[in-house]
Design a protein around this motif. Structure first.
Motif, PDB file in Angstrom:
ATOM      1  N   ASN A  60       0.808  -1.215   0.000  1.00 55.85           N
ATOM      2  CA  ASN A  60       0.000   0.000   0.000  1.00 55.85           C
ATOM      3  C   ASN A  60       0.842   1.266   0.000  1.00 55.85           C
ATOM      4  O   ASN A  60       0.298   2.363  -0.136  1.00 55.85           O
ATOM      5  N   GLY A  65       1.469   0.638  -4.091  1.00 55.10           N
ATOM      6  CA  GLY A  65       0.192   1.311  -3.922  1.00 55.10           C
ATOM      7  C   GLY A  65       0.244   2.806  -4.159  1.00 55.10           C
ATOM      8  O   GLY A  65      -0.633   3.377  -4.818  1.00 55.10           O
ATOM      9  N   MET A  69      -2.007   4.064  -7.342  1.00 51.92           N
ATOM     10  CA  MET A  69      -3.171   4.879  -6.970  1.00 51.92           C
ATOM     11  C   MET A  69      -3.083   6.264  -7.593  1.00 51.92           C
ATOM     12  O   MET A  69      -4.082   6.804  -8.080  1.00 51.92           O
ATOM     13  N   LEU A  88     -10.184  -0.221  -6.357  1.00 54.75           N
ATOM     14  CA  LEU A  88      -9.330   0.371  -7.383  1.00 54.75           C
ATOM     15  C   LEU A  88     -10.168   0.933  -8.531  1.00 54.75           C
ATOM     16  O   LEU A  88      -9.806   1.954  -9.126  1.00 54.75           O
ATOM     17  N   ILE A  91     -11.196   4.350  -7.587  1.00 59.43           N
ATOM     18  CA  ILE A  91     -10.116   5.329  -7.748  1.00 59.43           C
ATOM     19  C   ILE A  91      -9.968   5.716  -9.207  1.00 59.43           C
ATOM     20  O   ILE A  91      -9.870   6.904  -9.546  1.00 59.43           O
ATOM     21  N   ASN A 100     -13.284   3.315   1.225  1.00 58.21           N
ATOM     22  CA  ASN A 100     -12.395   2.669   0.265  1.00 58.21           C
ATOM     23  C   ASN A 100     -11.196   2.063   0.989  1.00 58.21           C
ATOM     24  O   ASN A 100     -10.469   2.758   1.710  1.00 58.21           O
ATOM     25  N   ASP A 102      -8.322   0.840  -0.122  1.00 58.23           N
ATOM     26  CA  ASP A 102      -6.990   1.260  -0.550  1.00 58.23           C
ATOM     27  C   ASP A 102      -6.620   2.607   0.052  1.00 58.23           C
ATOM     28  O   ASP A 102      -5.477   2.809   0.480  1.00 58.23           O
ATOM     29  N   ALA A 103      -7.571   3.531   0.087  1.00 53.29           N
ATOM     30  CA  ALA A 103      -7.323   4.818   0.746  1.00 53.29           C
ATOM     31  C   ALA A 103      -7.098   4.614   2.241  1.00 53.29           C
ATOM     32  O   ALA A 103      -6.201   5.224   2.846  1.00 53.29           O
TER      33      ALA A 103
END
Length: 452
Positions: A60, A65, A69, A88, A91, A100, A102-103
């Motif tokens: 990440n 990541g 991102m 994803l 994003i 989210n 990933d955030a």
């Protein structure tokens, strides 16, 4: 609720030592730990610093990541995201939700790693004079680089409005041991975060050696200089950006790889800082080359979720080898930059420094180090592209897009030049990530970004 999960900070040092040293696997995470006991020797500090590098290499963070991102959020159909991960896809479509993952993990893993550096910096008195400066420099490099990435992702661009008023991210500069009300911190301003980033990286440059005896993947003077060049460029402090880039170039420590393909090999002479991946680490969440995972097709052991479109490939000239640096399978096109599953992950490389120097000199009508045309043509010559006879700002920005595509710089470039992502303005709300909802829920002093 698990305290680490609740607050997004690594609690105490015990968790680091568990991950960094097998002999301490029996140490149990706890809500409170006496850091003076946990880091009682130079070896403990070294292990904790190793843990900070391990955190930095997380998928990440610089394990991939941060790079993908930024590319997906700044993409305007140069690629298509064809994968099944909804987070994803959000994003890429600029429809990021406050939940989210990933955030969330960028925030969580960023602060966990920063806390490891804070533990190192708080225990420097345990380190002998021979290593103290290097340990401090490495910890400051990691912390400065991560705060730079966090404020870019979760705060407005430095050229958007008033940085001294715009909320950035909370600055946490001491170890988090006991979680309590004091750990509910408001967001520092964008200007304050940038000031801390510059302080950390400037001190890192002063303290770090030109090379590290323990090899690649560790912060050096050149790595700090290169990151400073990025930060100053993002601030539009062109003289400082140029000078930092020029220090890297003229140091002689790095050279351009002889071919474009050679750039993306583990022995590339132009990698200023990278995340080193080994066969053993590649199977672990903290050691996987995540750029390979998403950009490379199954032939190269990736998922092939990010596919390059004609719109991007048509930007290259006929002789430019970068325009052929792709693999086509069943009419789907993939970049060749990350085909090695266990290949090291590029973070910053020398070609970027030439382009920073060229852009800054051009904007300043200067020729420090070299004329802008010479710097741009040095990059184009390596790629087999036709040399330019004159250079404009648009030429330099296009060269960055051609040379650094998919390496994590697209969104930052669009924002600092006040460009657009398609019809979306650089300062639109949906080009800034939301503060993760779990952080808002547990820290009442945090204020959510507009539009969420």
């Amino acid at each position: 609720m698990n305290i680490v999960k609740k607050y997004g900070f690594l609690i105490g040092v015990s968790a680091l030592l568990v991950t960094a040293c097998n002999s301490r696997l029996e140490v149990q995470p706890t809500q409170q730990i006496d850091a003076s006991q946990a880091l009682a020797s130079e070896q403990d500090v070294r292990i904790t610093l190793t843990g900070a590098y391990d955190g930095l290499s997380d998928v990440n963070l610089y394990g991939g990541g941060i790079q993908y991102m930024a590319e997906l959020l700044g993409d305007n159909r140069d690629v298509i995201f064809g994968g099944t991960f909804a987070t994803l896809d959000e994003i890429w479509r600029k429809t990021v939700s406050t939940t989210n993952l990933d955030a969330r993990d960028l925030w969580l893993d960023g602060y966990n790693t920063i806390n490891r550096t804070n533990n190192v910096l708080a225990a420097l008195d345990k380190v002998g004079t021979a290593n103290r400066g290097s340990y401090e420099g490495q910890a400051r490099f990691i912390r400065g680089a991560l705060y730079f990435e966090l404020v870019k992702a979760f705060g407005k661009s430095f050229n958007d409005g008033t940085p001294a008023q715009n909320p950035g991210v909370p600055l946490v500069l001491t170890p988090t041991g006991t979680v309590g009300d004091a750990d509910s911190r408001p967001r520092n301003t964008v200007a304050e975060v940038y000031a801390q980033v510059l302080d950390d990286l400037t001190k890192a440059e002063q303290l770090l050696p030109a090379t590290q005896a323990n090899g690649f993947g560790f912060a050096t003077k050149g790595a700090a200089q290169a990151m400073l060049a990025r930060v100053y460029l993002q601030q539009q402090n062109f003289a400082a950006a140029r000078d930092a880039a020029n220090r890297v170039i003229t140091s002689g420590t790095f050279t351009l790889a002889p071919t474009y393909a050679a750039v993306f090999t583990d022995n590339s002479p132009e990698m200023i800082f990278k995340i080193v991946i080994t066969d053993q680490e590649g199977a672990n969440p903290g050691g996987t080359n995540a750029l390979n995972t998403y950009y490379a097709p199954a032939r190269f052991q990736g998922r092939g979720d990010i596919r390059v479109q004609p719109k991007y490939r048509q930007l290259f000239g006929a002789t430019d080898v970068r325009g052929q640096f792709f693999t086509t399978i069943n009419n789907l096109v993939y970049t060749n930059k990350f085909n090695d599953r266990f290949g090291d992950v590029p973070v910053v490389r020398l070609a970027e420094m030439y382009l920073v120097r060229a852009e800054a000199n051009l904007r300043l009508n200067a020729t420090t180090g070299a004329a802008p045309l010479a710097d741009v043509n040095a990059i184009r010559a390596r790629a087999g592209a036709a040399p330019l006879t004159a250079v404009t700002l648009a030429d330099v920005l296009l060269e960055r897009r051609l040379e650094l595509g998919f390496e994590g710089q697209q969104l930052a470039d669009i924002k600092r030049t006040a460009g657009t992502v398609g019809t979306i303005a650089y300062n639109a709300n949906n080009l800034v990530l939301p503060i993760p909802q779990r952080e808002i829920d547990t820290n009442k002093k945090l204020v959510q970004n507009p539009g969420y």
